[in-house]
Motif scaffolding. Structure first.
Motif, PDB file in Angstrom:
ATOM      1  N   ASN A 262      18.646  -2.154  12.828  1.00 41.46           N
ATOM      2  CA  ASN A 262      19.677  -2.614  12.182  1.00 41.46           C
ATOM      3  C   ASN A 262      19.499  -1.983  10.619  1.00 41.46           C
ATOM      4  O   ASN A 262      18.265  -1.812   9.920  1.00 41.46           O
ATOM      5  N   GLU A 263      20.664  -2.446   9.541  1.00 40.67           N
ATOM      6  CA  GLU A 263      20.492  -2.106   8.144  1.00 40.67           C
ATOM      7  C   GLU A 263      19.471  -2.970   7.551  1.00 40.67           C
ATOM      8  O   GLU A 263      18.882  -2.463   6.585  1.00 40.67           O
ATOM      9  N   ASP A 264      18.982  -4.044   8.029  1.00 39.43           N
ATOM     10  CA  ASP A 264      18.212  -4.626   7.293  1.00 39.43           C
ATOM     11  C   ASP A 264      16.792  -4.233   7.316  1.00 39.43           C
ATOM     12  O   ASP A 264      15.807  -4.244   6.373  1.00 39.43           O
ATOM     13  N   ALA A 265      16.559  -3.574   8.536  1.00 39.57           N
ATOM     14  CA  ALA A 265      15.222  -2.593   8.668  1.00 39.57           C
ATOM     15  C   ALA A 265      15.113  -1.453   7.828  1.00 39.57           C
ATOM     16  O   ALA A 265      14.087  -1.109   7.256  1.00 39.57           O
ATOM     17  N   LEU A 266      16.401  -0.793   7.270  1.00 39.58           N
ATOM     18  CA  LEU A 266      16.318   0.042   6.334  1.00 39.58           C
ATOM     19  C   LEU A 266      15.644  -0.440   5.060  1.00 39.58           C
ATOM     20  O   LEU A 266      15.092   0.306   4.267  1.00 39.58           O
ATOM     21  N   VAL A 267      15.759  -1.667   4.713  1.00 37.73           N
ATOM     22  CA  VAL A 267      15.371  -2.264   3.428  1.00 37.73           C
ATOM     23  C   VAL A 267      13.810  -2.284   3.629  1.00 37.73           C
ATOM     24  O   VAL A 267      13.172  -1.878   2.756  1.00 37.73           O
ATOM     25  N   SER A 268      13.188  -2.820   4.917  1.00 40.54           N
ATOM     26  CA  SER A 268      11.822  -2.733   5.093  1.00 40.54           C
ATOM     27  C   SER A 268      11.165  -1.203   4.879  1.00 40.54           C
ATOM     28  O   SER A 268      10.254  -1.205   4.280  1.00 40.54           O
ATOM     29  N   TYR A 269      12.062  -0.350   5.510  1.00 38.41           N
ATOM     30  CA  TYR A 269      11.381   1.148   5.544  1.00 38.41           C
ATOM     31  C   TYR A 269      11.625   1.827   4.056  1.00 38.41           C
ATOM     32  O   TYR A 269      10.789   2.595   3.740  1.00 38.41           O
ATOM     33  N   THR A 270      12.553   1.317   3.252  1.00 36.02           N
ATOM     34  CA  THR A 270      12.463   1.667   1.901  1.00 36.02           C
ATOM     35  C   THR A 270      11.280   1.436   1.214  1.00 36.02           C
ATOM     36  O   THR A 270      10.711   2.206   0.545  1.00 36.02           O
ATOM     37  N   ILE A 271      10.892   0.148   1.440  1.00 35.62           N
ATOM     38  CA  ILE A 271       9.654  -0.501   0.806  1.00 35.62           C
ATOM     39  C   ILE A 271       8.266   0.410   1.422  1.00 35.62           C
ATOM     40  O   ILE A 271       7.550   1.038   0.535  1.00 35.62           O
ATOM     41  N   ILE A 272       8.253   0.763   2.748  1.00 33.17           N
ATOM     42  CA  ILE A 272       7.240   1.555   3.260  1.00 33.17           C
ATOM     43  C   ILE A 272       7.393   3.023   2.886  1.00 33.17           C
ATOM     44  O   ILE A 272       6.090   3.538   2.550  1.00 33.17           O
ATOM     45  N   SER A 273       8.535   3.460   2.667  1.00 36.72           N
ATOM     46  CA  SER A 273       8.563   4.819   2.159  1.00 36.72           C
ATOM     47  C   SER A 273       7.892   5.074   0.699  1.00 36.72           C
ATOM     48  O   SER A 273       7.404   6.108   0.394  1.00 36.72           O
ATOM     49  N   TYR A 274       8.034   3.967  -0.185  1.00 33.38           N
ATOM     50  CA  TYR A 274       7.416   4.097  -1.449  1.00 33.38           C
ATOM     51  C   TYR A 274       5.961   4.198  -1.319  1.00 33.38           C
ATOM     52  O   TYR A 274       5.362   4.907  -2.118  1.00 33.38           O
ATOM     53  N   VAL A 275       5.316   3.254  -0.445  1.00 29.56           N
ATOM     54  CA  VAL A 275       4.053   3.059  -0.111  1.00 29.56           C
ATOM     55  C   VAL A 275       3.336   4.478   0.392  1.00 29.56           C
ATOM     56  O   VAL A 275       2.544   4.888  -0.228  1.00 29.56           O
ATOM     57  N   ASN A 276       4.168   4.972   1.409  1.00 30.88           N
ATOM     58  CA  ASN A 276       3.781   6.202   2.148  1.00 30.88           C
ATOM     59  C   ASN A 276       3.669   7.298   1.138  1.00 30.88           C
ATOM     60  O   ASN A 276       2.971   8.015   1.060  1.00 30.88           O
ATOM     61  N   SER A 277       4.538   7.491   0.180  1.00 28.97           N
ATOM     62  CA  SER A 277       4.826   8.483  -0.888  1.00 28.97           C
ATOM     63  C   SER A 277       3.441   8.389  -1.670  1.00 28.97           C
ATOM     64  O   SER A 277       2.986   9.630  -1.929  1.00 28.97           O
ATOM     65  N   ILE A 278       3.143   7.162  -2.366  1.00 25.69           N
ATOM     66  CA  ILE A 278       1.914   7.115  -3.239  1.00 25.69           C
ATOM     67  C   ILE A 278       0.684   7.576  -2.315  1.00 25.69           C
ATOM     68  O   ILE A 278      -0.084   8.220  -2.836  1.00 25.69           O
ATOM     69  N   ALA A 279       0.551   7.050  -0.974  1.00 27.93           N
ATOM     70  CA  ALA A 279      -0.516   7.335  -0.266  1.00 27.93           C
ATOM     71  C   ALA A 279      -0.772   8.856  -0.205  1.00 27.93           C
ATOM     72  O   ALA A 279      -1.734   9.611   0.017  1.00 27.93           O
ATOM     73  N   VAL A 280       0.616   9.523   0.493  1.00 25.67           N
ATOM     74  CA  VAL A 280       0.334  10.935   0.845  1.00 25.67           C
ATOM     75  C   VAL A 280       0.253  11.687  -0.399  1.00 25.67           C
ATOM     76  O   VAL A 280      -0.651  12.770  -0.432  1.00 25.67           O
ATOM     77  N   MET A 281       0.948  11.327  -1.560  1.00 25.75           N
ATOM     78  CA  MET A 281       0.775  12.006  -3.005  1.00 25.75           C
ATOM     79  C   MET A 281      -0.600  11.993  -3.324  1.00 25.75           C
ATOM     80  O   MET A 281      -1.260  13.018  -3.877  1.00 25.75           O
ATOM     81  N   THR A 282      -1.421  11.143  -3.016  1.00 23.19           N
ATOM     82  CA  THR A 282      -3.041  11.021  -3.454  1.00 23.19           C
ATOM     83  C   THR A 282      -3.499  12.106  -2.549  1.00 23.19           C
ATOM     84  O   THR A 282      -4.539  12.777  -3.262  1.00 23.19           O
ATOM     85  N   MET A 283      -3.224  12.077  -1.357  1.00 24.84           N
ATOM     86  CA  MET A 283      -4.168  13.295  -0.545  1.00 24.84           C
ATOM     87  C   MET A 283      -3.521  14.695  -0.944  1.00 24.84           C
ATOM     88  O   MET A 283      -4.252  15.449  -1.189  1.00 24.84           O
ATOM     89  N   VAL A 284      -2.288  14.679  -1.417  1.00 20.81           N
ATOM     90  CA  VAL A 284      -1.533  15.835  -1.831  1.00 20.81           C
ATOM     91  C   VAL A 284      -2.351  16.235  -3.213  1.00 20.81           C
ATOM     92  O   VAL A 284      -2.719  17.508  -3.340  1.00 20.81           O
ATOM     93  N   GLY A 285      -2.647  15.163  -4.175  1.00 20.11           N
ATOM     94  CA  GLY A 285      -3.319  15.455  -5.370  1.00 20.11           C
ATOM     95  C   GLY A 285      -4.822  15.918  -5.146  1.00 20.11           C
ATOM     96  O   GLY A 285      -4.945  16.709  -5.813  1.00 20.11           O
ATOM     97  N   ILE A 286      -5.517  15.576  -3.936  1.00 23.62           N
ATOM     98  CA  ILE A 286      -6.806  15.874  -3.814  1.00 23.62           C
ATOM     99  C   ILE A 286      -6.599  17.571  -3.693  1.00 23.62           C
ATOM    100  O   ILE A 286      -7.297  18.487  -4.095  1.00 23.62           O
ATOM    101  N   ALA A 287      -5.703  17.795  -2.651  1.00 26.82           N
ATOM    102  CA  ALA A 287      -5.787  19.129  -2.188  1.00 26.82           C
ATOM    103  C   ALA A 287      -5.172  20.113  -3.253  1.00 26.82           C
ATOM    104  O   ALA A 287      -5.773  21.140  -3.485  1.00 26.82           O
ATOM    105  N   GLN A 288      -4.086  19.647  -4.065  1.00 24.30           N
ATOM    106  CA  GLN A 288      -3.685  20.555  -5.229  1.00 24.30           C
ATOM    107  C   GLN A 288      -4.436  20.674  -6.341  1.00 24.30           C
ATOM    108  O   GLN A 288      -4.571  21.478  -6.904  1.00 24.30           O
ATOM    109  N   GLY A 289      -5.276  19.441  -6.667  1.00 22.31           N
ATOM    110  CA  GLY A 289      -6.429  19.616  -7.544  1.00 22.31           C
ATOM    111  C   GLY A 289      -7.414  20.801  -7.380  1.00 22.31           C
ATOM    112  O   GLY A 289      -8.017  21.208  -8.044  1.00 22.31           O
ATOM    113  N   TYR A 290      -7.759  20.878  -6.126  1.00 25.98           N
ATOM    114  CA  TYR A 290      -9.089  21.684  -5.881  1.00 25.98           C
ATOM    115  C   TYR A 290      -8.585  23.005  -5.342  1.00 25.98           C
ATOM    116  O   TYR A 290      -9.478  23.969  -5.445  1.00 25.98           O
TER     117      TYR A 290
END
Length: 440
Positions: A262-290
């Motif tokens: 339901n649309e309430d779960a969209l709120v939950s996933y919005t929060i998850i997507s922000y956390v996921n972005s930061i986690a994945v971006m960290t891994m990407v940062g390591i890859a792009q850094g080296y």
């Protein structure tokens, strides 16, 4: 390339730390918008920011596709002591991205409602989605150019300067968000405008570097070279797909949530997507850094250093994956509390629970991203592309379809873990075949 030369490990840290911080800052742009929108407008407006995020990530994906591809070519040319050619490749890349930026902005502005519907806007949040798009789309070209400049300034040997510039832009974004959303009550459009203005400042600061006397990479006259563009695309596709994966995951999950939950779960996933972005971006940062370091030594045929840098990257991923997974398992309530009030008992508890499940995928994702990044740096684009396509498209769609078919809506939150695990099998096969070939 400007290297300190103290030790390989020192150069590795000097490049990946600013790269990770820069990735965090880029991820925080939309996260900050979300926090201010949730607190200053409404939870429905928060879902609108999440719905538009795949568009922003698509812009970043276009940018990083060419930025990493260009960075790889430029770093190899610098390793070969061919600075003039490196400058021509750099200038061609920026010119090409400027052309793309203008075309994308015009096309999307003329089709705003169609784009909103495609992204998943509903009757409930359509007004907010259109308002956010209308304010953010005119700045599309700046999103593309700023990410490309950030990657190439690191290739030029100034990773700390890249970090300073993106951090300054992020701080400005926070300040503008506070005034435009909380004080001046400009709504979700104000949040988008704050992000756009901060990117104007970013571009200005990057141009000061590349047009100034510092650094090696400069603007210079060039002739269009289609083979070089194709070489950049081949090298950049894996990183572009990795970048796009965050937006694609959000898009696919939004559709699945509307179908199975339901649309309430969209709120939950919005929060998850922000956390996921930061986690994945960290891994990407390591890859792009080296990546620039590996490409530089690859250009010098010093494979011993390339392999040692890969070992450093894997160790960094182990630390990051454990830290993010542990942080989410132990601190889910605190993370959710940034966006939701605790008196929203049912939604708060549900959001915390599914965040803990989703976070398990962080334990595996980094290996796929960092090994794929290594393949990009040594111009093994086929292996890198298959890895990126696997984790972000093929395996994710298969996992999402299979688990929702068997477990319904509950399967949505487990699908990233299954997708990353299946991709890791292919990653390890390519990796060990590569080691066998270069050690033969």
């Amino acid at each position: 390339m400007k290297l300190e030369g103290k030790s390989l490990k020192s150069d590795f840290m000097r490049f990946i730390v600013p790269s990770i911080v820069a990735q965090w800052v880029f991820a925080l742009y939309t996260m900050v918008d979300g926090i201010f929108v949730a607190k200053g407008v409404s939870e429905v407006a928060l879902t609108a920011v999440n719905i538009v995020m795949p568009y922003i990530m698509a812009l970043y994906a276009i940018s990083i596709l060419f930025a990493v591809g260009t960075s790889t070519v430029v770093a190899i040319l610098l390793g070969e002591k061919n600075g003039k050619r490196a400058n021509e490749v750099f200038t061609q890349n920026i010119t090409l991205l400027t052309i793309f930026s203008v075309l994308i902005t015009i096309i999307v502005m003329l089709n705003l409602k169609s784009v909103a519907l495609f992204l998943g806007a509903t009757e409930v949040n359509m007004k907010y989605v259109l308002e956010y798009l209308r304010a953010i789309v005119p700045f599309s070209g700046l999103f593309i150019l700023s990410y490309s400049f950030e990657t190439l300034i690191k290739t030029d040997g100034y990773p700390k300067m890249a970090t300073f510039i993106v951090t300054a832009g992020s701080v400005l974004n926070v300040i503008l968000d506070y005034f435009m959303v909380m004080r001046w009550h400009m709504g979700i459009g104000g949040a988008a405008l704050a992000t756009g203005i901060s990117h104007v400042v970013l571009i200005a600061m990057y141009l000061v570097h590349f047009c100034g006397k510092k650094g090696t990479i400069k603007f210079r006259r060039f002739r269009w070279d289609i083979p070089v563009i194709w070489r950049e695309v081949k090298n950049g596709i894996p990183s572009g797909i990795t970048e796009l994966s965050t937006g694609l995951i959000i898009f696919l999950f939004n559709q699945a949530i509307l179908k199975f939950l339901n649309e309430d779960a969209l709120v939950s996933y919005t929060i998850i997507s922000y956390v996921n972005s930061i986690a994945v971006m960290t891994m990407v940062g390591i890859a792009q850094g080296y990546q620039p370091l590996i490409s530089y030594y690859f250009g010098q045929k010093r494979m011993d250093r390339c392999k040692k840098l890969l070992r450093y990257g894997i160790v960094a991923v182990i630390v990051a994956s454990i830290a993010f997974t542990g942080g989410c398992l132990l601190g889910a309530d605190g993370i959710v509390g940034l966006f939701l009030e605790k008196n929203m008992t049912e939604l708060f508890a549900y959001s915390s629970g599914v965040l803990r499940i989703f976070a398990l995928s962080f334990l595996i994702a980094g290996y796929n991203i960092v090994i794929g990044g290594y393949f990009t740096a040594v111009e093994e684009p086929v292996s890198a592309t298959i890895i990126s396509m696997g984790r972000s498209i093929v395996m994710l769609i298969l996992s999402l379809g299979l688990l929702t078919m068997v477990f319904g809506g509950a399967g949505i939150w487990w699908s990233p873990l299954l997708a990353e695990a299946l991709t890791l099998v292919f990653t390890l096969v390519f990796f060990f075949r590569y080691l066998k070939r270069i050690n033969a």
